[in-house]
Enzyme design. Structure first.
Site, mmCIF file in Angstrom:
data_model
loop_
_atom_site.group_PDB
_atom_site.id
_atom_site.type_symbol
_atom_site.label_atom_id
_atom_site.label_comp_id
_atom_site.label_asym_id
_atom_site.label_seq_id
_atom_site.Cartn_x
_atom_site.Cartn_y
_atom_site.Cartn_z
ATOM 1 N N ASP A 14 0.844 -1.181 0.000
ATOM 2 C CA ASP A 14 0.000 0.000 0.000
ATOM 3 C C ASP A 14 0.887 1.242 0.000
ATOM 4 O OD1 ASP A 14 -2.332 1.782 0.592
ATOM 5 O OD2 ASP A 14 -3.323 -0.112 1.048
ATOM 6 N N HIS A 74 -3.742 6.402 3.053
ATOM 7 C CA HIS A 74 -4.454 5.190 2.639
ATOM 8 C C HIS A 74 -3.875 3.940 3.296
ATOM 9 C CE1 HIS A 74 -5.753 2.017 -0.228
ATOM 10 N NE2 HIS A 74 -6.778 2.806 -0.486
ATOM 11 N N SER A 89 -11.154 -0.624 -1.231
ATOM 12 C CA SER A 89 -9.870 -0.594 -0.513
ATOM 13 C C SER A 89 -10.067 -0.800 0.978
ATOM 14 C CB SER A 89 -9.175 0.755 -0.737
ATOM 15 O OG SER A 89 -8.601 0.837 -2.010
#
Length: 844
Positions: free
Chosen positions: A185, A260, A621
């Site tokens: 990620d 994120h 996600s």
């Protein structure tokens, strides 16, 4: 950008290696990055297993100046700088030798040597040089690099973890212990309390089999890793070769400058009971799905430019070598892979090798729904997860003086009374020009008259600039605060059609009205109440008043779960001509909408959460790491389960109904999604909504191995040379279709009259008698034999499924096989049939 389902474009990258295996840099105006696979097997699949060390071949020098060091996660007093004299280095020397032989005297730059899952390398060369490499007998495959993209306080309760799955594992303080989840990620913020290892007095040893390390840089200092965060690296070579990597902005380290990666990591395995405080408001306590699992982070995605496949493959290869148990990927390719089948691409084939080593791989389905065939995770060895809403909602409302209530969004307190409404347009300083869009958006307090605004509710326009990130909610709130407004009201610009807003944190009373029609009602009420000077046309008095009801307290709905409009849908496209693969995608859905989770101190993905410790995000996600964490719980209870067994346990036990007992609904449109919904099908939700507790006691599992997937790939028309190129293995006589794989679902692209399918179940739940029931898809008659069976623990049972098309149709229809045990075990196998060709008069 505010309230948008996040879908970051990525250009996966890695870390620049030293020049021991490279020539001078090529002319990048004509060169590109290529991934080269050799025919010799990688180290993971040889008869002997080399000792894993802390330094992979070609690990880079720092891109931020000075050498990066690597710390042992068990806090040994040795810090290693890496040349890595081990088996991987021997393979790297073979790669260097080949490049020197083929490109003798020419310029090139080797970025990575892959050696654990794939024997190959990534190299910056010209197309002509790539052609030379592809002509060598040692070389199996040469593929151009490609770009990819990224596709909680209450969800543990919604999934029943405290009284279910966690209880089975001994409580939250042991749930997931001994399991390592690897996340590819945008990195991680190691300072976040969600990743501390000192919150429990219980021992917390790092699994002995895990050999990963922690990269140390100026912004990821020594001590960043611990017994919770056991490994962290970054990969950026492909981006660096393109000249687009900014070390200060993108962080040449595992540190998360986006947010994120921190968010997804805490969903999977963040610590339990962490208070969620945003904009001064408390929204409960957060926990990961497996709060006692360990995390290893492989940063290959960046905020400023995205990511490239060459770097993602390097991250996956390293994660597998380090010894992770689960890999979570909240990324998808930007386009369908070219070639004879979508399965044949470097990322999916690397993940097939990871599957072979026993790693369970989870991937987000993508945020490209609700169109059919929009799923961006293709292969059957990858567990693909779609996004569903859970039962918690945040909404507030505004009550107008005309006794009309309008609903809106905003994580904001309410007002204690009714206050006068005043529009920014009518509160301009004398020096300002009416009609200035920037002024209407309340981005600059100096443009507005404090005397007019003070003590009133300020009306601001939510325009396209907010969607594009050029204007922000925070700036408008600061304007209202500087002018001593009682609160703030955002009306939706009528030119913004179908835009979906997430709740946005506000530190003072406020509301965003997401409907242009509702905004029109409010503005009509406001304008009708104004008194203006007949000459200057300036407002003398506003008679409009309103009261804002707070949006901090959550509301709970029984119409959950629900498949979100953005969640990508099946059927699984087998190739770029959109032929249907006989593979069910997505595999499952999990919570993905309005998810609270940890946020990086440097996170910039959502400007409205800048500087906060937690953020609310939506997307597939967010759904994928839910499954990664739950898979860790299964792995903890059943350490010998294969990846397929874990996937089967999750799939056959999934829920098919919402909290009211009705069918799970799927949103069918981007605009007004709740007005455009219908019952979900397997192409919307896979096998259903994850049931964490049931997955820990599935009773029966359907298992399959690497060789089964090889037979499947070899069964694709014209695939034999491609299979050889990617795996170094020739196809044997065994070839199967996707429908014949022993998956926990049955998908048939074309039922031509009749077909018999077999499934083999294995009992892991003790001796039990089962009865078999089924519901046939429309246009199909079916029978399952045997209809009753007794099965002892550890024994297998073959089920024969006989299908017959009874009508001609190209519209997909769906059925289900249910296996009902006398000890309360229930296993569901979903059946999907697309094209049906029945017997007709001429064929009869």
């Amino acid at each position: 950008m505010e309230g948008i389902v996040k879908l970051i474009t990525l250009v996966v990258f890695g870390v620049l290696i030293g020049c021991g295996g490279c020539q001078e840099s090529t002319d990048t105006s004509s060169a590109g990055v290529y991934m080269v696979t050799l025919k010799q097997s990688p180290s993971a699949f040889l008869n002997f297993r080399p000792k894993k060390t802390t330094q992979p071949s070609g690990f880079p020098a720092s891109t931020s100046g000075g050498a990066n060091t690597l710390e042992n996660p068990r806090f040994s007093n040795i810090t290693k700088k890496g040349k890595g004299h081990h088996f991987g280095s021997r393979i790297a020397r073979v790669h260097d030798s080949l490049l020197k032989q083929v490109l003798k005297g020419e310029k090139y730059l080797k970025l990575y040597s892959y050696h654990y899952l794939i024997n190959g390398f990534a190299v910056l060369v010209t197309p002509q040089q790539a052609q030379k490499l592809s002509g060598r007998k040692e070389v199996a495959n040469v593929v151009p690099d490609f770009s990819v993209r990224t596709s909680t306080t209450h969800t543990p309760q919604f999934l029943g973890l405290p009284q279910g799955a966690w209880l089975q594992e001994g409580g939250y303080d042991t749930a997931g212990e001994g399991v390592v989840i690897g996340l590819v990620d945008t990195g991680i913020d190691p300072t976040h309390v969600s990743f501390a290892d000192s919150l429990s007095e219980n021992s917390y040893p790092v699994p002995a089999r895990f050999t990963g390390v922690c990269e140390v840089t100026r912004d990821f200092p020594s001590g960043s890793c611990n017994r919770k965060l056991v490994g962290a690296r970054h990969f950026a070579a492909s981006a660096i070769t393109r000249g687009i990597f900014n070390a200060s902005q993108d962080y040449a380290s595992p540190f998360d400058g986006d947010g994120h990666g921190t968010h997804t990591a805490s969903i999977a395995a963040g610590n339990h009971g962490i208070p969620v405080v945003v904009a001064g408001h408390h929204f409960g306590n957060a926990s990961g799905m497996a709060p006692r699992a360990h995390l290893a982070v492989y940063k290959a995605l960046y905020k400023s430019f995205g990511g490239f496949a060459a770097d993602v493959v390097a991250a996956i290869d390293q994660a597998a070598q380090d010894g992770v148990d689960v890999i979570s990927l909240s990324i998808t390719p930007n386009r369908r892979p070219p070639g004879i089948a979508t399965f044949f691409n470097p990322i999916d084939m690397a993940l097939l090798s990871a599957y072979k080593t026993g790693i369970f791989v989870v991937q987000a389905a993508g945020n490209t729904g609700p169109s059919p065939k929009s799923v961006s995770s293709f292969s059957p060895w990858i567990f693909t997860v779609g996004a569903a809403a859970h039962d918690r909602k945040y909404s507030n409302s505004i009550l107008l003086g005309s006794n009309i209530t309008i609903t809106g969004v905003g994580l904001a307190p309410g007002t204690d009374d009714s206050y006068t409404l005043i529009s920014a347009t009518d509160a301009l300083n004398d020096s300002e020009t009416p009609g200035d869009e920037y002024v209407n958006e309340c981005q600059d307090f100096s443009s507005l008259n404090r005397t007019i605004v003070e003590g009133n509710l300020l009306i601001c326009s939510y325009s396209i600039k907010f969607v594009l990130g050029q204007s922000t909610i925070n700036s408008a709130i600061q304007t209202a605060r500087n002018l001593s407004a009682a609160g703030i009201v955002f009306t939706m610009d009528p030119f913004i059609i179908g835009f979906q807003l997430n709740p946005v944190p506000m530190s003072l009373p406020g509301i965003i009205i997401p409907s242009a029609n509702d905004s029109k009602i409010l503005l009509q009420y406001y304008n009708s109440s104004l008194k203006r000077d007949p000459l200057s046309k300036k407002v003398i008095q506003s008679g409009a008043v309103a009261c804002i009801a707070g949006g901090i307290e959550a509301n709970f709905s029984n119409s959950a779960p629900k498949i979100m409009y953005y969640s990508a849908r099946g059927p699984d496209p087998e190739d770029n001509s959109l032929q249907d693969a006989e593979i069910l995608k997505p595999n499952l859905v999990a919570p993905g909408n309005f998810i609270w989770a940890a946020w990086s101190s440097g996170g910039t993905e959502s400007i409205e959460f800048l500087g906060e410790d937690f953020a609310m995000m939506s997307g597939t996600s967010m759904a994928a790491p839910h499954i990664a964490g739950l898979a860790a719980l299964i792995k903890q209870k059943f350490p010998n389960f294969s990846p397929s067994a874990i996937g089967s346990a999750l799939s056959t036990t999934a829920s098919l109904h919402d909290k009211d007992g009705g069918p799970i609904m799927a949103q069918r449109a981007y605009a007004n999604p709740d007005l455009n919904q219908s019952p979900a099908t397997p192409f919307d939700m896979g096998s259903g909504f994850v049931n964490a507790t049931a997955a820990l006691d599935p009773g029966l599992i359907l298992d399959l191995g690497y060789e089964d997937y090889m037979s499947f790939l070899c069964g694709i028309n014209g695939s034999e040379p491609v299979v050889l190129n990617y795996t170094g293995t020739n196809c044997g006589p065994a070839k199967v279709n996707g429908a014949d794989l022993n998956l926990p679902s049955i998908t048939i692209a074309n039922l031509n009259m009749t077909r018999t399918i077999q499934r083999t179940v294995t009992n892991i739940g003790g001796n039990e008698s089962y009865s078999v029931g089924w519901t046939a898809p429309y246009g199909v008659s079916m029978k399952v034999a045997p209809s009753h069976f007794f099965i002892a623990n550890g024994v297998k049972q073959v089920l024969n499924v006989f299908l017959n098309a009874t009508t001609n149709s190209s519209v997909a229809s769906f059925g289900r096989i249910g296996l009902f045990g006398d000890k309360s075990h229930v296993a569901n196998i979903h059946l999907s049939v697309v094209v049906k060709v029945a017997y007709n008069s001429s064929s009869s």
